[in-house]
Design an enzyme around this catalytic site. Structure first.
Site, PDB file in Angstrom:
ATOM      1  N   LYS A 144      34.640  37.639  68.681  1.00 45.43           N
ATOM      2  CA  LYS A 144      35.613  38.288  67.785  1.00 45.43           C
ATOM      3  C   LYS A 144      35.509  39.810  67.866  1.00 45.43           C
ATOM      4  CE  LYS A 144      33.852  36.239  64.165  1.00 45.43           C
ATOM      5  NZ  LYS A 144      32.748  35.478  64.823  1.00 45.43           N
ATOM      6  N   ARG A 194      36.009  34.017  55.351  1.00 41.82           N
ATOM      7  CA  ARG A 194      35.016  33.026  55.785  1.00 41.82           C
ATOM      8  C   ARG A 194      34.918  31.864  54.816  1.00 41.82           C
ATOM      9  NH1 ARG A 194      31.631  36.967  59.012  1.00 41.82           N
ATOM     10  NH2 ARG A 194      29.835  35.910  59.865  1.00 41.82           N
ATOM     11  N   ARG A 242      22.898  39.795  72.700  1.00 43.81           N
ATOM     12  CA  ARG A 242      23.835  40.840  72.259  1.00 43.81           C
ATOM     13  C   ARG A 242      23.112  42.144  71.904  1.00 43.81           C
ATOM     14  NH1 ARG A 242      27.964  39.300  67.588  1.00 43.81           N
ATOM     15  NH2 ARG A 242      26.141  38.654  66.427  1.00 43.81           N
ATOM     16  N   ARG A 251      20.709  43.429  66.393  1.00 45.02           N
ATOM     17  CA  ARG A 251      20.762  43.066  64.974  1.00 45.02           C
ATOM     18  C   ARG A 251      19.557  42.209  64.588  1.00 45.02           C
ATOM     19  NH1 ARG A 251      26.799  40.810  64.220  1.00 45.02           N
ATOM     20  NH2 ARG A 251      25.664  39.517  62.731  1.00 45.02           N
ATOM     21  N   ARG A 283      23.719  30.476  60.493  1.00 39.69           N
ATOM     22  CA  ARG A 283      25.069  31.068  60.502  1.00 39.69           C
ATOM     23  C   ARG A 283      26.086  30.066  61.039  1.00 39.69           C
ATOM     24  NH1 ARG A 283      23.226  36.181  63.663  1.00 39.69           N
ATOM     25  NH2 ARG A 283      25.438  36.638  63.945  1.00 39.69           N
TER      26      ARG A 283
HETATM   27  P1  ADP Z   1      31.298  37.806  67.335  1.00 43.13           P
HETATM   28  O1  ADP Z   1      31.884  39.123  66.906  1.00 43.13           O
HETATM   29  O2  ADP Z   1      32.299  36.690  67.329  1.00 43.13           O
HETATM   30  O3  ADP Z   1      30.040  37.448  66.594  1.00 43.13           O
HETATM   31  P2  ADP Z   1      30.711  39.271  69.809  1.00 43.13           P
HETATM   32  O4  ADP Z   1      32.061  39.800  70.174  1.00 43.13           O
HETATM   33  O5  ADP Z   1      29.724  40.235  69.259  1.00 43.13           O
HETATM   34  O6  ADP Z   1      30.853  37.972  68.861  1.00 43.13           O
HETATM   35  O7  ADP Z   1      30.112  38.576  71.123  1.00 43.13           O
HETATM   36  C1  ADP Z   1      28.781  38.052  71.136  1.00 43.13           C
HETATM   37  C2  ADP Z   1      28.099  38.418  72.460  1.00 43.13           C
HETATM   38  O8  ADP Z   1      28.731  37.702  73.530  1.00 43.13           O
HETATM   39  C3  ADP Z   1      28.201  39.898  72.810  1.00 43.13           C
HETATM   40  O9  ADP Z   1      26.971  40.297  73.406  1.00 43.13           O
HETATM   41  C4  ADP Z   1      29.357  39.975  73.818  1.00 43.13           C
HETATM   42  O10 ADP Z   1      29.166  41.024  74.774  1.00 43.13           O
HETATM   43  C5  ADP Z   1      29.292  38.605  74.492  1.00 43.13           C
HETATM   44  N1  ADP Z   1      30.623  38.057  74.797  1.00 43.13           N
HETATM   45  C6  ADP Z   1      31.764  38.183  74.073  1.00 43.13           C
HETATM   46  N2  ADP Z   1      32.789  37.516  74.650  1.00 43.13           N
HETATM   47  C7  ADP Z   1      32.275  36.940  75.762  1.00 43.13           C
HETATM   48  C8  ADP Z   1      32.829  36.117  76.816  1.00 43.13           C
HETATM   49  N3  ADP Z   1      34.118  35.741  76.784  1.00 43.13           N
HETATM   50  N4  ADP Z   1      32.002  35.715  77.800  1.00 43.13           N
HETATM   51  C9  ADP Z   1      30.676  36.090  77.812  1.00 43.13           C
HETATM   52  N5  ADP Z   1      30.111  36.858  76.870  1.00 43.13           N
HETATM   53  C10 ADP Z   1      30.874  37.277  75.863  1.00 43.13           C
HETATM   54  P1  AMP Z   2      28.963  39.111  61.266  1.00 41.48           P
HETATM   55  O1  AMP Z   2      28.753  40.538  61.674  1.00 41.48           O
HETATM   56  O2  AMP Z   2      30.404  38.738  61.111  1.00 41.48           O
HETATM   57  O3  AMP Z   2      28.218  38.157  62.185  1.00 41.48           O
HETATM   58  O4  AMP Z   2      28.315  38.966  59.824  1.00 41.48           O
HETATM   59  C1  AMP Z   2      26.932  39.196  59.611  1.00 41.48           C
HETATM   60  C2  AMP Z   2      26.519  38.675  58.245  1.00 41.48           C
HETATM   61  O5  AMP Z   2      27.218  39.412  57.220  1.00 41.48           O
HETATM   62  C3  AMP Z   2      26.863  37.203  57.954  1.00 41.48           C
HETATM   63  O6  AMP Z   2      25.873  36.299  58.445  1.00 41.48           O
HETATM   64  C4  AMP Z   2      26.949  37.210  56.420  1.00 41.48           C
HETATM   65  O7  AMP Z   2      25.660  37.228  55.830  1.00 41.48           O
HETATM   66  C5  AMP Z   2      27.593  38.560  56.144  1.00 41.48           C
HETATM   67  N1  AMP Z   2      29.083  38.486  56.124  1.00 41.48           N
HETATM   68  C6  AMP Z   2      29.941  39.109  56.978  1.00 41.48           C
HETATM   69  N2  AMP Z   2      31.210  38.829  56.666  1.00 41.48           N
HETATM   70  C7  AMP Z   2      31.170  38.002  55.588  1.00 41.48           C
HETATM   71  C8  AMP Z   2      32.160  37.336  54.818  1.00 41.48           C
HETATM   72  N3  AMP Z   2      33.472  37.468  55.088  1.00 41.48           N
HETATM   73  N4  AMP Z   2      31.743  36.554  53.791  1.00 41.48           N
HETATM   74  C9  AMP Z   2      30.438  36.415  53.499  1.00 41.48           C
HETATM   75  N5  AMP Z   2      29.442  36.992  54.190  1.00 41.48           N
HETATM   76  C10 AMP Z   2      29.806  37.790  55.240  1.00 41.48           C
END
Ligand code: ADP
Ligand code: AMP
Length: 217
Positions: free
Chosen positions: A13, A88, A127, A161, A172
């Protein structure tokens, strides 16, 4: 245009939102990013949220909908918004409807990134992000073009993170399955959900999202 990117942690995302920001001049509203900023700044919200985030559980609906409302108020009405990591829960989906309606906005698309759960741990544990500009990277799937230098801003410091560890990722994912996936039918009933193969490579996913956004519902 206002869109939601929906998918489990690690689905891509944030990666795709960052691309839409560049390509479409939209604004990314990531509740995860905003909460991490609050934790870093030590605000009252950050103090409440930290332990919950470290455990991989969900922060309260009131807190996250509150920060989304405040963020929307900072934006000119014509700016397109990408909601990343919000809503969420069903309560957040309801709040979002109200927040948008009060500002004369509406949702155009909900893009669901479909991914294999097995890939998610691998994506999340690899990541990292640029400490200066937040550009996202991965140990294997997206390394900076020049080792140790951010492609976007030239920064040389990167961070990981604290919640990107295997144990927290499992919690999660369970939260996603139990509380987030069930909100999809709300949007399906409105005919605004499009599914995209999130297992494609990053460019492939971007192309699929573009074709969804070009097609007006
Ligand atoms: P989200 O925001 O949904 O938690 P991220 O965009 O941070 O996910 O992506 C998680 C990890 O996977 C990051 O390190 C990113 O660079 C990698 N990633 C994202 N999309 C892809 C893809 N289509 N193929 C391989 N790796 C990906
Ligand atoms: P994310 O960066 O989206 O992976 O979110 C990291 C953490 O932030 C999650 O595991 C939750 O603890 C909190 N969080 C982020 N967005 C939300 C949401 N919309 N509702 C509740 N908790 C959230």
């Amino acid at each position: 245009m206002n869109i939601i990117l929906l998918g489990p942690p690690g689905a891509g995302k944030g990666t795709q939102a960052q691309r839409l920001v560049v390509q479409r001049a939209m604004v990314q509203l990531s509740t995860g990013d905003m909460l991490r900023a609050a934790v870093k700044a030590g605000t009252p919200v950050g103090l409440k949220a930290k332990a919950v985030m470290d455990a991989g559980e969900l922060v309260s609906d009131e807190i996250v909908s509150g920060i989304i409302g405040e963020a929307l108020d900072q934006l000119p009405p014509e700016t397109g918004v990408i909601f990343d990591g919000y809503p969420r829960t069903a309560a957040q989906a309801e709040s979002l409807d109200a927040l948008l309606a009060a500002r004369g906005r509406h949702l155009d698309h909900v893009v669901e990134l479909e991914v294999d759960e097995d890939a998610l741990v691998d994506r999340i544990t690899g990541r990292f992000t640029c400490a200066s500009c937040g550009e996202g990277y991965h140990d294997r799937y997206k390394r900076p073009s020049v080792e140790g230098v951010c492609d976007r801003c030239g920064g040389t410091e990167f961070k990981r993170r604290p919640d990107d560890n295997e144990e927290t990722v499992r919690t999660r994912m369970a939260e996603y399955r139990a509380k987030t996936a069930p909100i999809l039918p709300i949007y399906e009933a409105r005919g605004i959900v499009s599914r995209v193969d999130g297992m494609a490579d990053i460019d492939g996913v971007s192309e699929a999202i573009e074709s969804v956004l070009e097609h007006q519902v």
